[in-house]
Design an enzyme around this catalytic site. Structure first.
Site, PDB file in Angstrom:
ATOM      1  N   ASP A 185     107.009 -29.012  17.807  1.00  0.00           N
ATOM      2  CA  ASP A 185     105.892 -29.185  18.737  1.00  0.00           C
ATOM      3  C   ASP A 185     105.971 -28.045  19.733  1.00  0.00           C
ATOM      4  O   ASP A 185     106.484 -26.975  19.402  1.00  0.00           O
ATOM      5  CB  ASP A 185     105.958 -30.562  19.400  1.00  0.00           C
ATOM      6  CG  ASP A 185     104.584 -31.080  19.838  1.00  0.00           C
ATOM      7  OD1 ASP A 185     103.726 -30.251  20.172  1.00  0.00           O
ATOM      8  OD2 ASP A 185     104.372 -32.297  19.855  1.00  0.00           O
ATOM      9  N   HIS A 199     103.727 -25.730  18.341  1.00  0.00           N
ATOM     10  CA  HIS A 199     102.287 -25.726  18.607  1.00  0.00           C
ATOM     11  C   HIS A 199     101.922 -24.899  19.827  1.00  0.00           C
ATOM     12  O   HIS A 199     100.747 -24.700  20.111  1.00  0.00           O
ATOM     13  CB  HIS A 199     101.787 -27.161  18.787  1.00  0.00           C
ATOM     14  CG  HIS A 199     101.910 -27.995  17.552  1.00  0.00           C
ATOM     15  ND1 HIS A 199     101.479 -27.561  16.324  1.00  0.00           N
ATOM     16  CD2 HIS A 199     102.434 -29.223  17.348  1.00  0.00           C
ATOM     17  CE1 HIS A 199     101.733 -28.486  15.412  1.00  0.00           C
ATOM     18  NE2 HIS A 199     102.311 -29.501  16.007  1.00  0.00           N
TER      19      HIS A 199
END
Length: 452
Positions: free
Chosen positions: A204, A238
């Site tokens: 993430d 991300h």
């Protein structure tokens, strides 16, 4: 007598580094002995130590020697729950971190060893936000994390909450790219944080600055402020460095410099949404190299995830709403000396809310080269309901004011080099656009005012 440097070898107190014995209770006894002495060094020699939560106390150093590996227990009962009852106003209920400190002074975690959260035992349910963090100091003062490697965290990896004077140096974080919500370093509502010389490769966001959501009564009391991030390498994930979307307590006085991002989807990512409140301000970002990102830089005022009522679509309308106490603000953001290549979706994307445009944005010495990625459109440049997928497009800005674009060089595949929508007092100097089927330099719509 100062006992903070007294060394306690855990193996001399019944702890076994055989990779199978559960040492949760034995390690707790060593901590208790050190606490009675006023602190000390909890020393782990080479070996593999299975354990649940290790809760450090005042004036303690957890030292992992080279070859020492902490293995997270597979038993959820070995990680006590943090609830709103045990920590008043804390909205992130869940299992305690693998290494935790609560209301402590002078806590250090260091060495050349490894913390392995064995998150594969938790990842089968990505929506389970009760998963333990790898390292979790809460309401602590003077925290040092130095040199260690952390891998396979069950959820966020290093998560200081409401701490002051946090130094994170020279650590390596490695979580699988498909592991859910395994952010790297997430200082939340912390002050005076220095993060340097780290390598972060996660599933993430690599590094995120937060200060709670609208219903986080504890975090909202503490802004995330006085933050320095430098000389770090961000891989996959991300976002390289992210601010928000949890920003209800405010994020301010931030410098990010001399970093390398590779394959991080978005590079610099600032995100919020209506009703979140708070202000992101006085942010300086400089000297960043990026490769293989979707978008080098985004500001998103319509972030579609989270919130007290994420299904309330009225939060995402494109019309101007009345400004209220819970209207988020973003201002005084300076971005310079950015070089990005092999970019696939967009050269930059800003979509703020119209009632509170981004103000005082400066983007300078910004160079982006798009590539013609094969196949279908790659992804949305920002996570917002109304935004479509893009491919090889230029810089898009909606709802900005009093902003400067200087020495911008963009090589595009599709569309305009720069598109402005509802922008006032905008100054553009030295814009170079290469490529694009329309060969359009700047496209303006819906109330654009330039300032000469």
């Amino acid at each position: 007598m100062d006992n903070t440097n007294v060394l306690l070898n855990v193996c001399e107190y019944g702890v076994l580094g055989d990779g199978t014995t559960n040492n949760t209770k034995s390690i707790a006894k060593v901590i208790e002995i050190a606490e009675k002495r006023g602190g000390g060094v909890i020393y782990f020699p080479p070996g593999q130590y299975v354990t649940g939560t290790i809760e450090l106390k005042d004036n303690m150093t957890l030292y992992l020697d080279s070859g020492a590996v902490i293995l997270g227990s597979v038993d959820p009962d070995d990680y006590p729950m943090i609830t709103k009852e045990t920590l008043k106003g804390y909205n992130r209920e869940g299992h305690s971190g693998l290494i935790k400190a609560f209301k402590c002074e002078n806590v250090t975690i260091k060495g050349r060893g490894v913390v392995d959260g064995r998150g594969m035992n938790w990842w089968n349910n990505p929506k389970n936000e009760h998963r333990p963090r790898a390292i979790q100091p809460i309401l602590c003062n003077n925290v040092l994390i130095d040199g260690i490697t952390i891998k396979n965290s069950a959820m966020w990896t290093v998560h200081p909450v409401c701490c002051n004077n946090v130094t994170i140096n020279g650590i390596t974080i490695k979580n699988p790219s498909d592991s859910p919500n395994t952010d790297g370093i997430n200082p939340e509502s912390c002050s005076n944080v220095h993060i340097s010389n780290c390598t972060i490769d996660v599933g993430d966001d690599c590094l995120t600055l937060k200060s709670g959501t609208e219903d986080d009564e504890l975090q909202k009391q503490y802004p995330c402020e006085n933050i320095v991030v430098t000389n770090c390498t961000m891989l996959n994930g991300h976002g390289g460095v992210v601010i928000g979307s949890e920003m209800s307590g405010g994020v301010r006085n931030v410098t990010i410099s001399n970093c390398v991002f590779s394959g991080t989807d978005r590079g610099i990512r600032i995100k919020t949404r209506r009703k979140r409140g708070g202000c992101i301000e006085d942010v300086i970002i400089s000297n960043i190299l990026m490769d293989k990102v979707l978008v080098p830089f985004v500001i998103n005022g319509y972030y579609q995830c989270g919130g007290t009522d994420p299904d309330d679509m009225s939060l995402f309308n494109l019309e101007k709403n009345p400004v209220a106490d819970d209207t988020p603000m973003m201002r005084n953001i300076n971005i310079s000396n950015i070089r990005a290549k092999n970019v696939t979706a967009s050269a930059g994307y800003i979509y703020a809310i119209p009632e509170q445009p981004v103000e005082g944005l400066t983007l300078s010495n910004y160079s982006v080269e798009m590539i013609d990625s094969e196949g279908e459109l790659k992804d949305k440049p920002i996570m917002a309901w109304h935004v479509q997928k893009t491919k090889g497009e230029g810089i898009f800005c909606a709802n900005i004011k009093n902003s400067i674009f200087r020495d911008i060089s963009v090589k595009i595949i599709n569309g305009a080099g720069m598109e402005l929508k509802n922008a006032s007092d905008v100054r553009v100097y030295g814009l170079h656009i290469e490529g694009g089927a329309e060969k359009t330099r700047v496209c303006c719509s819906d109330n654009v005012q330039f300032n000469d």
